[in-house]
Write a protein that holds these residues in place. Structure first.
Motif, PDB file in Angstrom:
ATOM      1  N   ALA A 218       0.858  -1.184   0.000  1.00 22.61           N
ATOM      2  CA  ALA A 218       0.000   0.000   0.000  1.00 22.61           C
ATOM      3  C   ALA A 218       0.890   1.229   0.000  1.00 22.61           C
ATOM      4  N   ALA A 219       0.640   2.153  -0.930  1.00 20.78           N
ATOM      5  CA  ALA A 219       1.455   3.360  -1.045  1.00 20.78           C
ATOM      6  C   ALA A 219       0.640   4.595  -0.705  1.00 20.78           C
ATOM      7  N   HIS A 220       1.060   5.307   0.340  1.00 16.13           N
ATOM      8  CA  HIS A 220       0.517   6.635   0.629  1.00 16.13           C
ATOM      9  C   HIS A 220       1.047   7.577  -0.440  1.00 16.13           C
ATOM     10  N   ALA A 221       0.157   8.202  -1.204  1.00 24.26           N
ATOM     11  CA  ALA A 221       0.628   9.073  -2.286  1.00 24.26           C
ATOM     12  C   ALA A 221      -0.387  10.173  -2.552  1.00 24.26           C
ATOM     13  N   HIS A 222      -0.027  11.379  -2.184  1.00 23.31           N
ATOM     14  CA  HIS A 222      -0.827  12.557  -2.531  1.00 23.31           C
ATOM     15  C   HIS A 222      -0.352  13.182  -3.836  1.00 23.31           C
ATOM     16  N   GLY A 223       0.956  13.310  -3.992  1.00 21.81           N
ATOM     17  CA  GLY A 223       1.514  14.025  -5.123  1.00 21.81           C
ATOM     18  C   GLY A 223       1.598  13.180  -6.383  1.00 21.81           C
ATOM     19  N   THR A 224       1.511  13.834  -7.515  1.00 22.19           N
ATOM     20  CA  THR A 224       1.493  13.130  -8.796  1.00 22.19           C
ATOM     21  C   THR A 224       2.794  12.375  -9.046  1.00 22.19           C
ATOM     22  N   GLU A 225       3.929  12.948  -8.688  1.00 19.84           N
ATOM     23  CA  GLU A 225       5.205  12.263  -8.892  1.00 19.84           C
ATOM     24  C   GLU A 225       5.250  10.954  -8.106  1.00 19.84           C
TER      25      GLU A 225
END
Length: 403
Positions: A218-225
């Motif tokens: 599971a990846a916490h990811a807000h930013g597009t990069e």
């Protein structure tokens, strides 16, 4: 123990599939039979406990795909965590687990805690030493030194440290690997939420190590990069997925198509206080984010339900409010329930034994007053929660009268 549970209707599967005047027969931790009451009742042993909800609905137990049991949902959960020793923290986590069970949640995915405490609580619940839902634990999440959620103890500075922490989590017995692919809002002094914390190559390493152990990522990811790096690495779920950039938002349609094609699930982790978030964030900006999720679902991205319970304002007894967020972005009540049952089970890799009412599945179910397929508010009146065949009557509710 054997239980015969009857109700005015059963929600047995995806899409709001229902059965009027139905019954579920539970033997031990397993569902032994599901069907019309007239057919299932004769299968019960003479000494079976019978519970009846003639004006209610039986449905699969709810799955919260994103919680942090170590955080207290108060105004400053990080300071509270740092100021509490492990004994006090574990006691608070046990109480929060009970609140989840009270609200009809029978499985949670805990995406980061301190010192393996969620694993200890998981063991206590499995041994029936404490009431609570099934816990799928990520153990210690991976982050950069000083990065998002550094206070959980998972700071890693290079590829060797990344590999070592994944392997340590595997040895500890975690169910999922969690990586903080970008910054996050609750980490004071940490990187901004849009900023990537790991390269695509580093996330490749994390996924490869997890796969060797047979674990999802599971990846916490807000930013597009960070989202792009997580998609390239082939993670199983992306948490939040808000497409933030240094100046506004940066939605990439090619990445959305790839997320859908790869079957990567997205957990928006909509707080039970999502309405308050919209007021604080700004209604127009918030609706822009909400519309994006609506659009992603229309592009074939499969959304699953989670609350981020533990962060400020994200309480542990507010799952229905988070499901109402799905209604806000255009889901029907049946689709919202699917996001918290069968779709969630598929995303978490447990669909072979939970997420629907069917013979041979774990006896994870809830009984509510009214019809949640007509109005999700019915899920607020949980009369009975059963996790792995163990009945639990929510606090403040009278026990169902045996017949």
């Amino acid at each position: 123990m054997e239980y015969l549970i009857t109700a005015g209707q059963l929600v047995t599967g995806p899409g709001g599939r229902r059965l009027r005047d139905g019954a579920v027969l539970v033997r031990g931790a397993t569902i032994a039979g599901v069907g019309p009451r007239a057919e299932i009742a004769p299968l019960a042993a003479p000494g079976a406990t019978v519970m009846s909800f003639p004006d209610g609905t039986l449905l699969p137990g709810l799955i919260d795909c994103h919680v942090h049991l170590a955080l207290d949902a108060g105004p400053d959960p990080v300071t509270a965590l740092l100021d509490t020793d492990d004994t006090g923290l574990l006691a608070g986590m046990a109480e929060r687990a009970r609140q989840l069970l009270d609200s009809g949640v029978t499985t949670v995915r805990d995406l980061g805690d301190r010192g393996g405490l969620a694993l200890r609580l998981r063991h206590s619940i499995e041994q029936e030493a404490a009431p609570g839902p099934r816990i799928l634990s990520a153990g210690t999440p991976l982050t950069r030194p000083g990065g998002h959620c550094w206070f959980f103890g998972g700071e890693v500075g290079d590829e060797d440290a990344l590999r070592d922490l994944v392997r340590r989590n595997v040895r500890d017995g975690v169910d999922v690997i969690k990586v903080m692919a970008t910054g996050g809002g609750i980490t004071k002094g940490g990187p901004p939420v849009w900023q990537a914390q790991f390269t695509a190559a580093e996330l490749d390493l994390v996924v490869a190590e997890a796969r060797r152990a047979g674990l999802p990522v599971a990846a916490h990811a807000h930013g597009t990069e960070g989202i792009a790096a997580a998609v390239a690495a082939g993670v199983d779920t992306i948490e939040h997925c808000t497409w933030m950039a240094r100046d506004g938002f940066d939605v990439r349609e090619d990445l959305v198509a790839e997320i859908a094609a790869k079957g990567i699930r997205v957990c928006p982790a909509a707080s039970p206080d999502w309405r308050g978030f919209a007021r604080r964030f700004g209604p127009e900006r918030a609706e822009e984010m909400f519309d994006r999720l609506r659009w992603m679902a229309g592009q074939g991205v499969r959304l699953i339900a989670g609350t981020d319970a533990g962060v400020a304002h994200a309480v542990f007894d507010g799952f229905v409010s988070s499901l109402e967020f799905f209604r806000h972005i255009g889901f029907s009540p049946a689709e919202a329930i699917d996001a918290a049952t069968v779709e969630a089970a598929l995303a978490l890799g447990i669909a072979s034994d939970t997420g629907r009412l069917a013979p041979g599945y774990r006896a994870d179910l809830i009984a509510v007053t009214g019809d949640p397929l007509a109005d999700l508010a019915a899920l607020r009146d949980v009369r009975l929660t059963m996790s792995a065949g163990r009945p639990h009557v929510p606090a403040g509710n009278p026990p169902p009268a045996p017949r």
